[in-house]
Motif scaffolding. Structure first.
Motif, PDB file in Angstrom:
ATOM      1  N   PRO A 140      -2.166   5.103  -0.165  1.00  0.00           N
ATOM      2  CA  PRO A 140      -2.045   3.637  -0.100  1.00  0.00           C
ATOM      3  C   PRO A 140      -3.206   2.973  -0.834  1.00  0.00           C
ATOM      4  N   HIS A 166       9.247  -5.964  -6.001  1.00  0.00           N
ATOM      5  CA  HIS A 166       8.699  -4.634  -5.758  1.00  0.00           C
ATOM      6  C   HIS A 166       8.567  -4.411  -4.254  1.00  0.00           C
ATOM      7  N   THR A 206       4.587   4.458  -6.969  1.00  0.00           N
ATOM      8  CA  THR A 206       5.395   4.516  -5.746  1.00  0.00           C
ATOM      9  C   THR A 206       4.540   4.359  -4.496  1.00  0.00           C
ATOM     10  N   ARG A 207       3.225   4.274  -4.645  1.00  0.00           N
ATOM     11  CA  ARG A 207       2.329   4.182  -3.500  1.00  0.00           C
ATOM     12  C   ARG A 207       2.482   2.843  -2.781  1.00  0.00           C
ATOM     13  N   PRO A 208       2.237   2.789  -1.484  1.00  0.00           N
ATOM     14  CA  PRO A 208       2.236   1.506  -0.773  1.00  0.00           C
ATOM     15  C   PRO A 208       1.082   0.625  -1.257  1.00  0.00           C
ATOM     16  N   LYS A 217       1.968  -1.809  -9.595  1.00  0.00           N
ATOM     17  CA  LYS A 217       3.332  -2.042  -9.113  1.00  0.00           C
ATOM     18  C   LYS A 217       4.313  -1.002  -9.645  1.00  0.00           C
ATOM     19  N   ASN A 253       7.520  -1.995  -2.577  1.00  0.00           N
ATOM     20  CA  ASN A 253       6.318  -1.294  -2.102  1.00  0.00           C
ATOM     21  C   ASN A 253       5.103  -2.210  -2.020  1.00  0.00           C
ATOM     22  N   ASN A 267       0.646   8.748  -4.028  1.00  0.00           N
ATOM     23  CA  ASN A 267       0.922   8.755  -2.598  1.00  0.00           C
ATOM     24  C   ASN A 267      -0.083   7.976  -1.747  1.00  0.00           C
TER      25      ASN A 267
END
Length: 393
Positions: free
Chosen positions: A262, A314, A286-288, A283, A316, A260
């Motif tokens: 960033p 990707h 799921t994190r930014p 990559k 994100n 979670n």
């Protein structure tokens, strides 16, 4: 366990080390290379000429003196050095040589101030510190062998050479026996050593592994430096089918995945290499992700297409290119230098930040991040060559 008396004497030498530390370490290297020239195989002589290595060692000795009764607080710095030592195949036999020459340097620089009591205390302290390093390095040797790695240097075959920019070449390396390679952690490096014409000892260099972790091949990406003896040899002399002596992967500047939080990667020039390896791993999270690359212009911009390709596939991943000296055809996202204001606007205070590039660049980035409220533990960086403190550390 060091005696209270030894601890007290070593701590009492802190003011002297603050004044004369660099002179002591410069004398140490000169003395050791004269008395024990065989150890030159372990040292980058370009760093010696530039003066960075004596400064870094002086800082390490000073930190050890200040914390001789609580060496555990130096664990991050110690582990960084342990990884460097293992990549260079430093063996326990080297430690007595270093200790003897360090004490000789202290005596030479301090003269009558270096009493027998002080020398004996530092001899005892050095022995305790050396035992810590030897224990940790022996542990790493066992772990390396368990992970399909090797001790010392192994000839790897150059199976591919790619010109990534006007001044950076990538070399693809495989084992000659077709066995698998140990899978590195994203961010790690390998040491290579080469014979330099006219020099009687090999020269070692560390280069980050710039690809996604795998067991088939390694990729190192080498910038040709103006005064770089080894980088010049690699660029000018190495060709397909040649062999390059390499050590197993090392380094504790590695990617730590979080779902979670960033993450921001900030690269300066060829400092992209360990961060690119991290990006290939990150990559999948799921994190930014924000990947920032600062270079002069497109002529010296390596891996631009590789990073763009990752961004296209990707959602994100956001990429920002910053050119300090663009040429007419360039279309960077930002023109100029990475600023405190830009970081304040684009880097979340909750982000994990990974930084790699020239020392002055990293110092600037770390300070800008700290000025915008990021805590020290949120910022990780890799220093190639002598480790000299960055930011507010």
């Amino acid at each position: 366990m060091l005696s209270d008396k030894t601890i007290s004497i070593v701590k009492a030498t802190v003011p002297v080390l603050e004044t004369h530390g660099v002179t002591i370490t410069e004398t140490f290297y000169r003395t050791m290379f004269e008395r024990n020239p065989e150890v030159k195989n372990f040292f980058n002589q370009s760093n010696q000429k530039a003066g960075g290595q004596p400064i870094a060692l002086a800082q390490a000795v000073l930190a050890a003196a200040k914390n001789i009764d609580q060496l555990h607080v130096l664990e991050p710095a110690i582990m960084h050095i342990v990884h460097k030592h293992r990549s260079l195949h430093v063996t326990p036999e080297l430690y007595p040589i270093v200790g003897e020459n360090l004490l000789l340097a202290i005596k030479e620089v301090l003269g009558d101030q270096a009493t027998d009591e002080i020398i004996n205390a530092w001899a005892e302290a050095y022995g305790a510190i050396a035992d810590v390093f030897i224990s940790l390095e022996n542990k790493q040797v066992k772990e390396t062998l368990q992970q399909n790695g090797w001790e010392g240097y192994l000839p790897l075959i150059v199976t591919g050479i790619v010109q990534e920019s006007s001044n950076i070449k990538s070399f693809y390396l495989k084992r000659p026996d077709d066995k698998t390679l140990p899978v590195h952690q994203a961010g790690q490096y390998i040491s290579v050593q080469v014979d330099v014409p006219g020099v009687s000892y090999k020269q070692p260099r560390q280069y980050s592994l710039s690809m996604a972790p795998n067991s088939e091949y390694y990729r190192i990406s080498v910038k040709k430096e103006e005064q770089g003896i080894v980088s010049g040899l690699l660029h000018n002399n190495w060709k397909m089918g040649d062999t390059l002596e390499a050590a197993s992967p090392s380094g504790n500047f590695v990617y730590e995945g979080k779902e979670n939080t960033p993450v921001v990667f900030i690269a300066g020039g060829v400092g992209i290499t360990p961060l690119l390896s991290m990006l290939h791993v990150a990559k999948a999270d799921t994190r930014p992700i924000h990947f920032v690359h600062c270079v002069q212009n497109s002529d010296v911009h390596p891996f631009a297409e590789e990073v763009k390709s990752l961004a296209r596939s990707h959602m994100n991943l956001k990429v920002t290119t910053i050119y300090s000296n663009p040429i007419p055809v360039d279309q960077p996202d930002v023109v100029g230098l990475l600023s405190k204001e830009w970081i304040g606007k684009h880097v979340s205070k909750e982000a994990d930040v990974y930084v790699c590039g020239p020392t002055s660049f990293m110092n600037h980035v770390v300070q800008c991040c700290q000025a915008n409220g990021l805590a020290e533990e949120q910022i990780r960086f890799e220093v190639f060559g002598p480790s000299i403190g960055l930011g507010n550390n």
